[in-house]
Design a protein around this motif. Structure first.
Motif, PDB file in Angstrom:
ATOM      1  N   PHE A 163     -18.487  -0.023  -2.604  1.00 48.84           N
ATOM      2  CA  PHE A 163     -18.036   1.202  -3.269  1.00 48.84           C
ATOM      3  C   PHE A 163     -18.736   1.328  -4.622  1.00 48.84           C
ATOM      4  CE2 PHE A 163     -14.541   0.258  -0.403  1.00 48.84           C
ATOM      5  CZ  PHE A 163     -14.303   1.493   0.170  1.00 48.84           C
ATOM      6  N   PHE A 221      -7.938   5.960  -5.137  1.00 45.56           N
ATOM      7  CA  PHE A 221      -8.625   4.803  -4.565  1.00 45.56           C
ATOM      8  C   PHE A 221      -7.743   3.567  -4.722  1.00 45.56           C
ATOM      9  CE2 PHE A 221     -11.532   1.120  -5.170  1.00 45.56           C
ATOM     10  CZ  PHE A 221     -12.098   1.101  -3.901  1.00 45.56           C
ATOM     11  N   GLU A 223     -17.609  -2.036 -10.547  1.00 47.17           N
ATOM     12  CA  GLU A 223     -16.534  -1.656 -11.460  1.00 47.17           C
ATOM     13  C   GLU A 223     -16.951  -0.592 -12.475  1.00 47.17           C
ATOM     14  OE1 GLU A 223     -14.896  -5.209 -13.178  1.00 47.17           O
ATOM     15  OE2 GLU A 223     -13.721  -5.660 -11.370  1.00 47.17           O
ATOM     16  N   LEU A 272      -5.628  -1.011  -8.340  1.00 46.88           N
ATOM     17  CA  LEU A 272      -6.496  -2.166  -8.136  1.00 46.88           C
ATOM     18  C   LEU A 272      -5.686  -3.451  -8.151  1.00 46.88           C
ATOM     19  CD1 LEU A 272      -9.269  -0.988 -10.623  1.00 46.88           C
ATOM     20  CD2 LEU A 272      -9.192  -0.610  -8.141  1.00 46.88           C
ATOM     21  N   THR A 312     -16.307  -5.962  -3.851  1.00 49.43           N
ATOM     22  CA  THR A 312     -16.716  -4.833  -3.009  1.00 49.43           C
ATOM     23  C   THR A 312     -16.843  -3.543  -3.834  1.00 49.43           C
ATOM     24  OG1 THR A 312     -14.435  -4.239  -2.422  1.00 49.43           O
ATOM     25  CG2 THR A 312     -15.563  -5.820  -1.000  1.00 49.43           C
ATOM     26  N   VAL A 313     -16.434  -3.603  -5.095  1.00 44.96           N
ATOM     27  CA  VAL A 313     -16.440  -2.426  -5.970  1.00 44.96           C
ATOM     28  C   VAL A 313     -17.368  -2.658  -7.155  1.00 44.96           C
ATOM     29  CG1 VAL A 313     -15.058  -0.985  -7.521  1.00 44.96           C
ATOM     30  CG2 VAL A 313     -14.111  -1.751  -5.329  1.00 44.96           C
ATOM     31  N   THR A 372       0.817  -1.210   0.000  1.00 44.79           N
ATOM     32  CA  THR A 372       0.000   0.000   0.000  1.00 44.79           C
ATOM     33  C   THR A 372       0.850   1.259   0.000  1.00 44.79           C
ATOM     34  OG1 THR A 372      -1.783  -1.164   1.156  1.00 44.79           O
ATOM     35  CG2 THR A 372      -1.817   1.241   1.236  1.00 44.79           C
ATOM     36  N   SER A 379      -9.279   0.315   0.573  1.00 45.93           N
ATOM     37  CA  SER A 379     -10.239  -0.704   0.979  1.00 45.93           C
ATOM     38  C   SER A 379      -9.530  -2.003   1.313  1.00 45.93           C
ATOM     39  CB  SER A 379     -11.262  -0.965  -0.130  1.00 45.93           C
ATOM     40  OG  SER A 379     -12.094  -2.053   0.236  1.00 45.93           O
ATOM     41  N   ASN A 413      -7.634  -0.588  -3.862  1.00 48.70           N
ATOM     42  CA  ASN A 413      -8.387  -1.754  -3.398  1.00 48.70           C
ATOM     43  C   ASN A 413      -7.477  -2.959  -3.262  1.00 48.70           C
ATOM     44  OD1 ASN A 413     -10.388  -3.480  -2.585  1.00 48.70           O
ATOM     45  ND2 ASN A 413     -11.345  -3.685  -4.602  1.00 48.70           N
TER      46      ASN A 413
END
Length: 316
Positions: free
Chosen positions: A209, A223, A234, A251, A231-232, A103, A197, A225
């Motif tokens: 999201f 953003f 797209e 991503l 969870t997204v 991250t 996330s 992920n």
């Protein structure tokens, strides 16, 4: 007691398990297909979880405990496991170090325009005026304040980053400056330079999201992920990026993996795609087996002081 493994464990780990627990019978296989003829005899199963279905659970008549050598459980036959009263544990927490490093590394990459720099290098273009920012003093919002999220927050403090977090109840978590409840997410997002996330895949987090959340972010926001792809929403993310509702998305996970070569994400300049490798580390298996061995001692002694017991109804 027979312990059956369907994960591709390192040779040194297999040898050590056999040496440390001579009273147990270990059977090591590279896949569930290879192991299936021996399932009916196993009391303990070591698996990554992706190759286990309800039929396997029914066949494993002696099975008392499943140790999942990963954190993800979305493909597990949880209802069948619950009905048979099988103990279920996983390797939650072992990903926190590599995922925190990932991250912070992608935050730096985006801030310093690394994608463009590498493209320039490949094209032999000398261009000093690539836009570059600092991450020091920025604000991050981490959705999911468990082991991974809190480790990201801890490491981020080295850059004097303000850390905001979101969890179900809004309870205080170490290393976070502010904590928000899930219901207050929209009030947090506009404050964040980076939104990260770490959400698992559950019935409550599917399409967590979507347009509303992306619209609430800073136009300069990024953003990231590293949780789960479902969870997204797209298409809503694609629309937000195309409409400049945010600056960039990194991503590592997707609804369908591997990501199809025709997917728009591959061609978008303001998207960085990585192949679900944020958790990969050469320390992955040793850390997972360490949790297994801790639980194995308590299983043998019937002391029930297990780490990472999973509630089949909740999926975590």
């Amino acid at each position: 007691m027979k312990v059956l493994s369907t994960g591709k464990l390192r040779t040194a780990i297999k040898a050590r398990l056999k040496e440390n627990y001579p009273a147990l019978t270990f059977q090591f296989f590279s896949s569930m297909e290879e192991a299936e003829p021996y399932l009916s005899e196993a009391e303990v199963l070591l698996t990554y979880g992706e190759d286990l279905n309800e039929a396997h659970i029914q066949k494993a008549s002696q099975l008392k405990w499943i140790m999942v050598l990963s954190a993800g459980l979305e493909r597990m036959p949880l209802q069948a496991i619950k009905e048979k009263g099988i103990l279920l544990t996983n390797a939650r927490g072992i990903h926190r170090i590599p995922m925190a490093e990932y991250t912070l590394s992608v935050m730096l990459q985006v801030a310093r325009g690394t994608k463009q720099v590498l493209s320039n290098e490949s094209s032999k273009v000398w261009k000093k005026k690539t836009p570059i920012r600092e991450i020091t003093g920025s604000t991050i919002g981490i959705i999911g304040t468990g082991a991974i999220g809190s480790e990201i927050a801890r490491v981020a403090k080295a850059f004097r980053i303000k850390t905001l977090g979101v969890n179900r109840s809004g309870h205080i978590v170490e290393h976070f400056d502010e904590i928000y409840k899930n219901d207050d997410l929209l009030s947090m997002l506009p404050k964040c330079d980076y939104v990260i996330s770490v959400l698992p895949s559950t019935s409550e987090t599917v399409d967590y999201f979507k347009k509303e959340q992306f619209s609430a972010m800073k136009q300069s926001g990024v953003f990231i992920n590293i949780g789960r792809g479902d969870t997204v929403k797209e298409q809503d993310l694609i629309d937000a990026l195309n409409e400049n509702k945010m600056a960039h998305a990194v991503l590592d996970v997707f609804k369908k993996e591997p990501l199809d070569s025709s997917h728009p994400f591959w061609e978008m300049e303001n998207v960085t795609v990585t192949p679900h490798h944020s958790a990969i580390s050469d320390n992955y298996q040793p850390r997972a087996i360490e949790i297994f061995e801790h639980n194995l001692v308590h299983y043998q002694n019937k002391t029930n002081e297990f780490e990472n017991v999973i509630d089949p109804d909740r999926g975590y």
